[in-house]
Motif scaffolding. Structure first.
Motif, PDB file in Angstrom:
ATOM      1  N   GLY A  78       0.751  -0.989   0.110  1.00  0.00           N
ATOM      2  CA  GLY A  78       0.031   0.168  -0.327  1.00  0.00           C
ATOM      3  C   GLY A  78       1.359   1.097  -0.473  1.00  0.00           C
ATOM      4  N   TYR A  79       0.409   1.820  -0.442  1.00  0.00           N
ATOM      5  CA  TYR A  79       0.910   3.508  -0.862  1.00  0.00           C
ATOM      6  C   TYR A  79       0.558   4.977  -0.679  1.00  0.00           C
ATOM      7  N   MET A  80       0.901   5.801  -0.113  1.00  0.00           N
ATOM      8  CA  MET A  80       0.434   6.602   0.337  1.00  0.00           C
ATOM      9  C   MET A  80       0.644   7.958   0.394  1.00  0.00           C
ATOM     10  N   SER A  81       0.959   8.575  -0.131  1.00  0.00           N
ATOM     11  CA  SER A  81       1.722   9.529  -1.331  1.00  0.00           C
ATOM     12  C   SER A  81       2.030  11.321  -0.643  1.00  0.00           C
ATOM     13  N   GLN A  82       2.669  11.928  -0.196  1.00  0.00           N
ATOM     14  CA  GLN A  82       2.301  13.338  -0.064  1.00  0.00           C
ATOM     15  C   GLN A  82       1.219  14.085  -0.644  1.00  0.00           C
ATOM     16  N   LYS A  83       0.889  13.916  -1.417  1.00  0.00           N
ATOM     17  CA  LYS A  83       0.167  14.614  -2.128  1.00  0.00           C
ATOM     18  C   LYS A  83      -1.596  13.867  -2.433  1.00  0.00           C
ATOM     19  N   PHE A  84      -2.490  14.527  -2.004  1.00  0.00           N
ATOM     20  CA  PHE A  84      -3.474  13.901  -1.139  1.00  0.00           C
ATOM     21  C   PHE A  84      -3.783  13.602  -3.519  1.00  0.00           C
ATOM     22  N   SER A  85      -4.087  11.788  -3.203  1.00  0.00           N
ATOM     23  CA  SER A  85      -3.932  11.615  -4.374  1.00  0.00           C
ATOM     24  C   SER A  85      -5.824  11.204  -4.939  1.00  0.00           C
ATOM     25  N   LEU A  86      -7.313  11.244  -4.247  1.00  0.00           N
ATOM     26  CA  LEU A  86      -8.236  10.495  -4.396  1.00  0.00           C
ATOM     27  C   LEU A  86      -8.982  11.745  -5.629  1.00  0.00           C
ATOM     28  N   TYR A  87      -9.770  10.997  -5.812  1.00  0.00           N
ATOM     29  CA  TYR A  87     -11.171  12.076  -6.972  1.00  0.00           C
ATOM     30  C   TYR A  87     -11.508  12.972  -5.784  1.00  0.00           C
ATOM     31  N   ASP A  88     -11.847  14.110  -5.844  1.00  0.00           N
ATOM     32  CA  ASP A  88     -12.505  14.576  -4.745  1.00  0.00           C
ATOM     33  C   ASP A  88     -13.958  14.689  -5.694  1.00  0.00           C
ATOM     34  N   ASP A  89     -14.368  14.453  -6.846  1.00  0.00           N
ATOM     35  CA  ASP A  89     -15.297  14.595  -6.564  1.00  0.00           C
ATOM     36  C   ASP A  89     -16.377  13.415  -6.847  1.00  0.00           C
ATOM     37  N   LEU A  90     -15.768  12.446  -6.579  1.00  0.00           N
ATOM     38  CA  LEU A  90     -16.019  11.194  -5.698  1.00  0.00           C
ATOM     39  C   LEU A  90     -16.405  10.892  -4.271  1.00  0.00           C
ATOM     40  N   SER A  91     -17.707  10.625  -4.350  1.00  0.00           N
ATOM     41  CA  SER A  91     -17.975   9.881  -2.576  1.00  0.00           C
ATOM     42  C   SER A  91     -16.956   9.580  -1.843  1.00  0.00           C
TER      43      SER A  91
END
Length: 247
Positions: A87-100
């Motif tokens: 699992g890799y969680m990067s410094q920059k928030f990388s999920l989709y802001d327009d999804l729930s």
């Protein structure tokens, strides 16, 4: 060469691992071994090479020279296999802001090869543990920063990776949210997950089993927080860090 993966083998090994960008050496021949179930911290000034090293360990960036193995897999030849095991969680928030919230979890489950039923089964307990239960339908951009980080962590551990890489996971998060985040990290490590984390917060590094300090691409110090304080005759890990990078 494939290193055998077993309960007594290291979770991660690096031998003279190097990454250059043109004439610039970002990671300079580092040797490293991380034990299974360990919470291992990478410290260093900005530009020290921490993120570059993590990106190589995650199979996202090929090394210029040297070798490394993650869960027994070679980072140069087994990159796709590594991506499915970690699992890799990067410094920059990388999920989709327009999804729930739940749509982001469903998407990430698909990326990791989970069926919708498997994703739903894994997401339920995660939502409760991360304080996101009842917020499943919220659009991600509406979440406070601390809850966004919780969601990012949830998406990172949805497929139950054996090794978790967290690159500045609590940057910009309030102290209360940071404490809760680390409670989850402790639970993961207690369950056998190896956690490799970079941080600028010394209170977080103090919680780790061992700490490595990088400077100018080189690994300059390694040990438990207590060992590093003793080595640099420092009252705190923060002071030991400052003395290490000043040498």
């Amino acid at each position: 060469m494939h290193k055998t993966s077993s309960s007594d083998s290291p979770a991660l090994m690096a031998e003279a691992l190097t990454r250059k960008f043109g004439r610039f050496t970002a990671v300079d021949a580092i040797d490293l071994e991380v034990r299974r179930g360990e919470i291992f911290a990478f410290l260093g000034p900005n530009g020290a090479g921490k993120t570059t090293a993590i990106r190589m360990f995650c199979g996202l960036l090929p090394p210029t020279s040297g070798e490394a193995w993650v869960d027994g897999l070679n980072i140069a030849t087994d990159r796709e296999q590594i991506k499915s095991q970690i699992g890799y969680m990067s410094q920059k928030f990388s999920l989709y802001d327009d999804l729930s919230v739940v749509e982001n979890l469903t998407f990430c489950g698909g990326v990791y090869g989970l069926s919708r039923s498997e994703t739903a089964a894994a997401a339920g307990p995660l939502l409760k543990r991360l304080g996101l239960f009842g917020r499943e339908s919220l659009i991600t951009r509406e979440l406070p920063p601390g809850f966004k980080q919780r969601l990012a962590l949830g998406c990172t551990i949805l497929h139950r990776p054996r090794i978790l890489f967290l690159d500045e996971p609590t940057a910009g998060v309030d102290p209360s949210a940071r404490r809760e985040f680390w409670d989850v990290i402790y639970e993961l490590a207690a369950g056998g997950t190896t956690v490799f984390v970079t941080t600028h917060y010394m209170d977080e590094a103090t919680r780790c089993n061992r700490v490595a300090i990088m400077k100018d691409g080189r690994l300059i110090a390694l040990g438990t927080p207590g060992e590093l304080r003793e080595r640099y005759d420092a009252p705190t890990l923060q002071e030991a860090f400052h003395r290490a990078v000043a040498e």
